[in-house]
Each structure stands twice: as C-alpha cells, then as structure tokens.
Design a protein around this motif. Structure first.
Motif, mmCIF file in Angstrom:
data_model
loop_
_atom_site.group_PDB
_atom_site.id
_atom_site.type_symbol
_atom_site.label_atom_id
_atom_site.label_comp_id
_atom_site.label_asym_id
_atom_site.label_seq_id
_atom_site.Cartn_x
_atom_site.Cartn_y
_atom_site.Cartn_z
ATOM 1 N N PHE B 2 -15.833 4.748 27.365
ATOM 2 C CA PHE B 2 -15.352 5.054 25.849
ATOM 3 C C PHE B 2 -13.770 5.252 26.074
ATOM 4 O O PHE B 2 -13.394 5.946 26.966
ATOM 5 C CB PHE B 2 -16.250 6.295 25.629
ATOM 6 C CG PHE B 2 -15.948 6.749 24.387
ATOM 7 C CD1 PHE B 2 -16.001 6.031 23.212
ATOM 8 C CD2 PHE B 2 -15.512 7.997 24.233
ATOM 9 C CE1 PHE B 2 -15.723 6.540 22.027
ATOM 10 C CE2 PHE B 2 -15.291 8.562 23.011
ATOM 11 C CZ PHE B 2 -15.292 7.871 21.811
ATOM 12 N N ASN B 4 -11.889 7.426 24.595
ATOM 13 C CA ASN B 4 -11.499 8.736 24.594
ATOM 14 C C ASN B 4 -11.696 9.236 26.160
ATOM 15 O O ASN B 4 -10.904 10.504 26.554
ATOM 16 C CB ASN B 4 -11.950 9.744 23.852
ATOM 17 C CG ASN B 4 -11.324 9.589 22.401
ATOM 18 O OD1 ASN B 4 -11.554 8.519 21.786
ATOM 19 N ND2 ASN B 4 -10.637 10.398 22.051
ATOM 20 N N TRP B 5 -12.322 8.509 27.079
ATOM 21 C CA TRP B 5 -12.437 9.138 28.238
ATOM 22 C C TRP B 5 -11.480 8.630 29.229
ATOM 23 O O TRP B 5 -11.410 8.971 30.303
ATOM 24 C CB TRP B 5 -13.902 8.595 28.965
ATOM 25 C CG TRP B 5 -15.048 9.076 28.233
ATOM 26 C CD1 TRP B 5 -14.917 10.104 27.434
ATOM 27 C CD2 TRP B 5 -16.501 8.556 28.242
ATOM 28 N NE1 TRP B 5 -16.360 10.577 27.096
ATOM 29 C CE2 TRP B 5 -17.182 9.621 27.712
ATOM 30 C CE3 TRP B 5 -16.997 7.412 28.900
ATOM 31 C CZ2 TRP B 5 -18.641 9.376 27.280
ATOM 32 C CZ3 TRP B 5 -18.349 7.323 28.896
ATOM 33 C CH2 TRP B 5 -19.180 8.274 28.067
ATOM 34 N N ARG B 7 -7.607 9.137 30.194
ATOM 35 C CA ARG B 7 -6.263 9.812 29.874
ATOM 36 C C ARG B 7 -5.240 8.828 29.501
ATOM 37 O O ARG B 7 -5.108 7.811 30.129
ATOM 38 C CB ARG B 7 -5.843 11.007 30.659
ATOM 39 C CG ARG B 7 -7.333 12.096 31.011
ATOM 40 C CD ARG B 7 -6.492 13.036 31.808
ATOM 41 N NE ARG B 7 -7.730 14.044 32.040
ATOM 42 C CZ ARG B 7 -8.505 14.065 33.270
ATOM 43 N NH1 ARG B 7 -8.095 13.220 34.247
ATOM 44 N NH2 ARG B 7 -9.063 15.042 33.424
ATOM 45 N N THR B 11 -6.133 8.250 34.195
ATOM 46 C CA THR B 11 -6.965 8.804 35.024
ATOM 47 C C THR B 11 -8.387 9.003 34.146
ATOM 48 O O THR B 11 -7.977 8.819 33.093
ATOM 49 C CB THR B 11 -6.673 10.356 35.553
ATOM 50 O OG1 THR B 11 -6.263 11.078 34.502
ATOM 51 C CG2 THR B 11 -5.404 10.233 36.476
ATOM 52 N N ARG B 13 -11.439 11.382 32.428
ATOM 53 C CA ARG B 13 -11.875 12.516 31.999
ATOM 54 C C ARG B 13 -13.445 12.651 32.406
ATOM 55 O O ARG B 13 -13.977 11.865 32.716
ATOM 56 C CB ARG B 13 -11.970 12.718 30.257
ATOM 57 C CG ARG B 13 -10.392 12.868 29.679
ATOM 58 C CD ARG B 13 -10.757 12.816 28.022
ATOM 59 N NE ARG B 13 -11.337 13.695 27.620
ATOM 60 C CZ ARG B 13 -10.893 14.673 26.822
ATOM 61 N NH1 ARG B 13 -9.675 14.700 26.367
ATOM 62 N NH2 ARG B 13 -11.359 15.644 26.375
ATOM 63 N N PRO B 14 -13.455 14.096 32.732
ATOM 64 C CA PRO B 14 -14.820 14.350 33.380
ATOM 65 C C PRO B 14 -15.844 13.826 32.591
ATOM 66 O O PRO B 14 -17.174 13.738 32.714
ATOM 67 C CB PRO B 14 -14.698 15.776 33.718
ATOM 68 C CG PRO B 14 -13.539 16.297 33.012
ATOM 69 C CD PRO B 14 -12.767 15.236 32.815
ATOM 70 N N ASP B 15 -15.815 13.987 31.231
ATOM 71 C CA ASP B 15 -16.668 13.470 30.047
ATOM 72 C C ASP B 15 -17.408 12.060 30.455
ATOM 73 O O ASP B 15 -18.638 12.179 30.106
ATOM 74 C CB ASP B 15 -16.016 13.404 28.532
ATOM 75 C CG ASP B 15 -15.008 14.326 28.241
ATOM 76 O OD1 ASP B 15 -14.670 15.039 29.110
ATOM 77 O OD2 ASP B 15 -14.950 14.435 27.060
ATOM 78 N N ALA B 103 -14.302 13.302 38.734
ATOM 79 C CA ALA B 103 -13.306 12.441 37.789
ATOM 80 C C ALA B 103 -11.836 12.269 38.722
ATOM 81 O O ALA B 103 -11.129 11.571 38.560
ATOM 82 C CB ALA B 103 -12.851 13.288 36.441
#
Lengths: 160, 112
Positions: B2, B4-5, B7, B11, B13-15, B103
């Motif tokens: 996705f 927004n995952w 950055r 890198t 995101r942990p999401d 992540a």
C-alpha cells in the motif's frame, strides 16, 4: 474535507456539565487560534489532517490492502483527529498511515532505529512502539483528551 | 504494498507487517524464483486482488526467526511459494514492536 471532520464535534458532544463543555470549548478554541499562527505550525498540522482524510478515502472499505483488511472507520478518524489536536503547538507532526486491523498509525520517524509509531484505535486506545537505538519500548495508553506523557517523552527522545 | 507504507526515503513502515486477525501474514518465498518470476507472481496476486503492484519488501527468513517468529509454507494455486509468517502475539503493542523490527530488516524494491 476539514468540514467532514468538524461535523464529528457535534456528534461527539454530550455528557458532562454545561460549565465543563464551556471550558472544553474555550480551551480548544484557544489551541486552534494558537495553531493557526505560522509560528506554531499551522501548515504542518493541516497537512496531517489532510493525510488523515486521504487515509479515510483510501482505506475506508474492507479489503483496501487486497488481503481482507478491516476498513478505517469514521470513529477511528475522529479518535486520531482528537489525538493530533491534543499535541502541544509546535510539536513535530507525524506522518499518517493505516494498518490491516483498521487502526490509524501516526509515525515520528528520524531513522530506522529512531522511530515511534502510535496506532489509534476506535476505542481511544493508543498502542505504541518505539525503537531508540538498541532499546525497544511498547505498550498501550488510554486517550482521555491529553497526550500521555510516556508517548510525548518517546517522541522527544526520537527527535533529540 | 500500500502506498502509505513506503516512506519518502524508500524504507518500509511497520504498518506493512502488522498481521491480520488470523495472525498469518501472507508472504511469497523466493525459493528457486528468478527476479522476473518474483515480479510475475506479484503481478498475478495483485490482479487477483484488484490492487496495483507498487513494489515488494524483502525480509530474509533468518531475520524473521531472529525475532521469535517463523515462516510456514502455505501454497496457493496461483502462488505455490505462498507462505505465512506466524507466531505473532495476540496483543497489539507486541505485534507493533515485532513489525517495527521487521521493517528495519526489510529491503524495499519498487516495481521496475
């Protein structure tokens, strides 16, 4: 888009005395006025709110990740908005994301090993985890309108 | 992945690593797959799930094991290399700190 968020203020009111509502309203007005100045980061705050609305648009339906993710619900957006609003003016603004369980995430990221992530759930629980070099911190705090001191401290330490 | 995952510095995101309700995080093993074959599998999965393939986040199995999780083969007709990352704790903060560690170890590759 901001209007959509504001409408929740009406829905959420209820309970408490008239005096308590008056004090709460005045405190929020004062905070908004302060945040409305360039000095205290109006631009960054409203950018975060725009991201919040964008997340709701992208993740508001079940399966938004292609793997059966829970939808981000209006109540979660409202919880995240209240949480963001509760930060002291001038505090660093996070980036906004979403998780497959429908929680909204707010991330303060400096590097891979200096980062704080807070998941805001619809029931006003704040699940946080942080990496500060080799140290790991994680837990849950309830949100009662003020940012918990433990979370503020972690964000400060990530930024320092 | 996705959007927004990912950055702005590339890198992850942990999401992206938070497990679903059944605590089985879907992945694809790279065993005996060429680079182009990996993308081909991703394309097929994305098409089936009606999402756009943006990229992939690679994590070595030994890194998964190093934080107390494990990988279990779970082949699917459209993806024989499908596997689950399992062993997740039930409580959210514990999941988050593990996702954050994954992540850190993940390498993001945008779709060529």
């Amino acid at each position: 888009m901001i209007l959509e968020l504001s409408s929740y203020a009406v829905i959420s009111s209820g309970g408490g005395s008239d005096a308590a509502h008056f004090v709460d309203r005045k405190a929020r007005e004062a905070k908004h006025a302060l945040r409305g100045t360039h000095t205290f980061g109006r631009h960054a705050f409203y950018e975060a709110l725009k991201d919040l609305v964008s997340i709701k648009e992208q993740c508001g339906v079940a399966g938004w990740d292609g793997y059966g993710a829970e939808p981000v619900r209006d109540k979660t957006v409202w919880s995240a908005y209240r949480f963001l609003e509760a930060f002291p003016p001038g505090f660093p603004i996070p980036t906004v994301g979403a998780e497959p369980d429908g929680d909204i995430t707010l991330e303060w990221y400096r590097s891979l090993h200096r980062t704080v992530s807070v998941s805001v759930s619809p029931d006003y629980n704040l699940h946080y985890s942080a990496l500060l070099g080799p140290n790991k911190h994680y837990g849950t705090e309830a949100f009662f309108g003020e940012v918990p001191a433990s979370i503020l401290d972690l964000i400060r330490r990530v930024q320092s | 992945m996705f959007q927004n995952w990912i950055r702005s510095d590339g890198t992850v995101r942990p999401d992206a690593f938070i497990p679903p309700k059944d605590l089985q995080l879907s992945t694809t093993r790279h065993i005996r797959l060429s680079e182009s074959a990996i993308w081909e599998v991703g394309g097929v999965v994305a098409a089936i799930r009606s999402v756009r393939l943006l990229g992939r986040a690679d994590v070595a199995v030994q890194n998964v094991i190093s934080i107390g999780l494990s990988a279990q083969a779970a082949p699917l007709p459209e993806n024989p290399n499908h596997a689950h990352v399992i062993g997740w704790p039930a409580n959210k903060p514990s999941q988050k700190i593990l996702a954050q560690q994954l992540a850190v170890m993940a390498a993001y590759h945008p779709k060529p």
